[in-house]
Design an enzyme around this catalytic site. Structure first.
Site, PDB file in Angstrom:
ATOM      1  N   GLN A 194      -7.910 -13.347   5.982  1.00 59.29           N
ATOM      2  CA  GLN A 194      -7.494 -13.576   4.603  1.00 59.29           C
ATOM      3  C   GLN A 194      -6.409 -14.638   4.495  1.00 59.29           C
ATOM      4  OE1 GLN A 194      -6.349  -9.576   3.522  1.00 59.29           O
ATOM      5  NE2 GLN A 194      -8.445  -8.817   3.613  1.00 59.29           N
ATOM      6  N   HIS A 262      -3.934  -9.259   4.657  1.00 61.91           N
ATOM      7  CA  HIS A 262      -2.813  -8.974   3.729  1.00 61.91           C
ATOM      8  C   HIS A 262      -1.607  -9.894   3.898  1.00 61.91           C
ATOM      9  CE1 HIS A 262      -4.396  -4.538   3.705  1.00 61.91           C
ATOM     10  NE2 HIS A 262      -5.324  -5.426   3.418  1.00 61.91           N
ATOM     11  N   GLU A 355      -2.696  -1.389  -7.938  1.00 66.10           N
ATOM     12  CA  GLU A 355      -1.560  -1.109  -8.827  1.00 66.10           C
ATOM     13  C   GLU A 355      -1.143  -2.297  -9.683  1.00 66.10           C
ATOM     14  OE1 GLU A 355       1.687   0.311  -6.442  1.00 66.10           O
ATOM     15  OE2 GLU A 355       0.635   2.159  -5.885  1.00 66.10           O
ATOM     16  N   TYR A 365       8.372   0.618  -3.653  1.00 67.89           N
ATOM     17  CA  TYR A 365       7.114   0.890  -4.369  1.00 67.89           C
ATOM     18  C   TYR A 365       6.192   1.842  -3.616  1.00 67.89           C
ATOM     19  CZ  TYR A 365       8.912  -1.934  -7.972  1.00 67.89           C
ATOM     20  OH  TYR A 365       9.722  -2.355  -9.000  1.00 67.89           O
ATOM     21  N   TYR A 376     -10.279   3.233   3.860  1.00 65.32           N
ATOM     22  CA  TYR A 376     -11.610   2.651   3.668  1.00 65.32           C
ATOM     23  C   TYR A 376     -12.722   3.513   4.258  1.00 65.32           C
ATOM     24  CZ  TYR A 376      -9.232  -1.550   2.160  1.00 65.32           C
ATOM     25  OH  TYR A 376      -8.457  -2.440   1.470  1.00 65.32           O
TER      26      TYR A 376
END
Ligand code: HEC
Length: 482
Positions: A194, A262, A355, A365, A376
């Site tokens: 990613q 991520h 979120e 958070y 997953y």
């Protein structure tokens, strides 16, 4: 009036059979704490009564939107846990842990959403098509297609559009035309998984200083291993060349990781010369709670990279002083509300629990201590969705839509969309219009769906809404149709 035998006794037989099976399964699981796939558990224990797709059978359908025990997550979890044995619904609290019951709620939400998506028609526009939505009619128009994995869009004051491509190129679209050559001399990125070249942002005082900011996966070799971490540079674009480059953020090399997940990473400025940016947890969830590490955080630096003295963790010996918030899983949307100055964020949950957050200085958070999602592979992460000292999202999307970039709309072309939040989604391939009353989400409208992974949304200086799409790769825009 005792003609209740047929359905009732049928349910009863099924009930005792299934209670026996559930007990056997429970015993088979023994005291082992090995994570179980809740999808398989549903198929083996619930489907015979409720149907594999919740369509019902001997037990009621769970797709009717009528919940006798309550429609919210807590009520559904209670209905599963306590059951209603006199009506034929076994209690599952002995067979399932609290975390597994939470995962079961996520699974039911997924199955319900899937059933609904098969009946609800949502526009799937092709190029040039006119879409009629609740407040505005608009045309879905391709701007350019010859891009490789466009990730982010930003506009220069003169109307030129900057587009990053994940593999590592910065492109310019001038008067609707993509310049053939990419901007030369941009930093070398580690394009893996990613990661790659991610966000592009223009300094609020660009007109005087010319600074453009880029976030990217910076590669290194540590102990013979290829590793990377999100880094930020600024530079100027002159004659299609990247010049005057300065490093704005680079983490210590011992924090670099070999995973390809991520990275974050959005960039956003406030009106006081600060730059906020997000770094995802890189797939190592515990890191999000570790203040010595850069990943799983939102950071704040000055526009030149220095640490503002009023950052929340300045002076702590065991914390990075650039950290603004922590416990953030993978924030790929970060935007400043142009009127209130508030910082709004979206982050990908795992399976469930995407979120929308209001980002407040120094707050936690919660990831992965609390989450509305499960893993997953169908195993639970935790039963906890809230905890003292940890922030709650304004809303969560369960099932996940794979929430990505967002923007508040304050352009001139769609007056009835003023102040709405536009949210993109990768997996669900959709654009959502989120109606707000202050910080409260009042309503959501999916404007279209299944048109490719929607990666970023940005209002142009012309008041039109621009979207970066992947698979197929293109920039499209929404034009008003009167
Ligand atoms: C033996 C048949 C049977 C099995 C097995 C069963 N259920 Fe049920 N379930 C029922 C019946 C009957 C009801 C309706 C009870 C009532 O009227 O209150 C029900 C109700 C529910 C409700 C509440 C619905 C509402 O309207 O509030 C949920 C949620 C639910 N079941 C989930 C599950 C899950 C998850 C499993 C597997 C872990 C499961 N059920 C297994 C028979 C079954």
């Amino acid at each position: 009036m005792n003609d209740i035998q047929t359905p009732q006794s049928k349910t009863k037989t099924a009930l005792s059979r299934w209670l026996g099976l559930a007990l056997a399964l429970f015993l088979a699981a023994g005291c082992s704490s090995e994570a179980r796939d809740i999808t398989a558990f549903y198929s083996n224990n619930c489907a015979a009564c409720h149907g594999i797709n919740l369509q019902g059978g001997t037990a009621p359908s769970l797709l009717t939107n009528v919940w006798t025990q309550g429609a919210d997550d807590v009520s559904i979890a209670r209905a599963i846990s306590e059951g209603n044995p006199t009506k034929g619904m076994p209690a599952w609290k002995e067979a399932l842990t609290a975390a597994e019951i939470r995962a079961m709620v996520v699974l039911l939400r997924e199955k319900i959403a899937k059933a609904q998506s098969e009946t609800n028609a949502v526009a799937k526009p092709i190029d040039g098509e006119v879409v009629t939505s609740a407040e505005h009619k608009f045309r879905f128009k391709t701007v350019t297609e010859n891009l490789d994995h466009p990730w982010s869009i930003a506009f220069l004051p003169d109307g030129r559009m900057l587009v990053t491509e994940l593999p590592g190129r910065l492109r310019i679209v001038e008067q609707g035309k993509l310049l053939t050559n990419a901007v030369s001399g941009t930093p070398k990125v580690r394009a893996q998984g990613q990661g790659g070249l991610m966000d592009v942002a223009v300094h609020p005082d660009y007109a005087t200083n010319g600074w453009v900011y880029l976030s990217y996966a910076h590669g290194a070799t540590v102990d013979g291993k290829e590793v990377s971490m999100t880094a930020i540079v600024r530079g100027r674009i002159k004659d299609n060349q990247w010049t005057d480059e300065q490093t704005v953020f680079r983490a210590a090399q011992d924090s670099y990781l070999s995973t390809g997940f991520h990275y974050g990473c959005r960039l956003v400025f406030d009106d006081r010369g600060h730059l906020f940016f997000s770094i995802g947890d890189r797939g190592i969830k515990e890191h999000a709670q570790d203040l010595t590490l850069p990943n799983g955080k939102i950071h704040r630096v000055s526009d030149d990279g220095r640490i503002p003295s009023d950052n929340p963790f300045v002076g702590y010996s065991n914390a990075m002083s650039s950290i603004w918030t922590y416990g953030n899983r993978n924030p790929q949307g970060l935007v400043r509300h142009p009127q209130t100055g508030e910082l709004w964020e979206t982050e990908h949950g795992p399976r469930g629990g995407d979120e929308l957050n209001l980002i407040l200085r120094g707050r936690n958070y919660g990831w992965p201590v609390i989450t509305f999602g499960m893993d997953y592979n169908g195993t639970p992460i935790t039963a906890l969705t809230a905890k003292e000292g940890m922030e709650q999202p304004l809303i969560h999307w369960t099932p996940s839509i794979a929430v990505c970039g967002m923007d508040f709309y304050f352009g001139n072309e769609f007056p009835r969309w003023e102040g709405n939040l536009f949210v993109t989604a990768l997996a669900q391939q959709e654009l959502r219009r989120v109606l707000l009353d202050g910080q409260r989400v009042v309503k959501q409208e999916v404007l279209f769906k299944n048109i490719g992974r929607v990666r970023d949304v940005c209002t142009g200086p012309d008041g039109l809404i621009y979207l970066a799409l992947n698979r197929p790769n293109r920039i499209i825009r929404l034009e008003p149709v009167k």
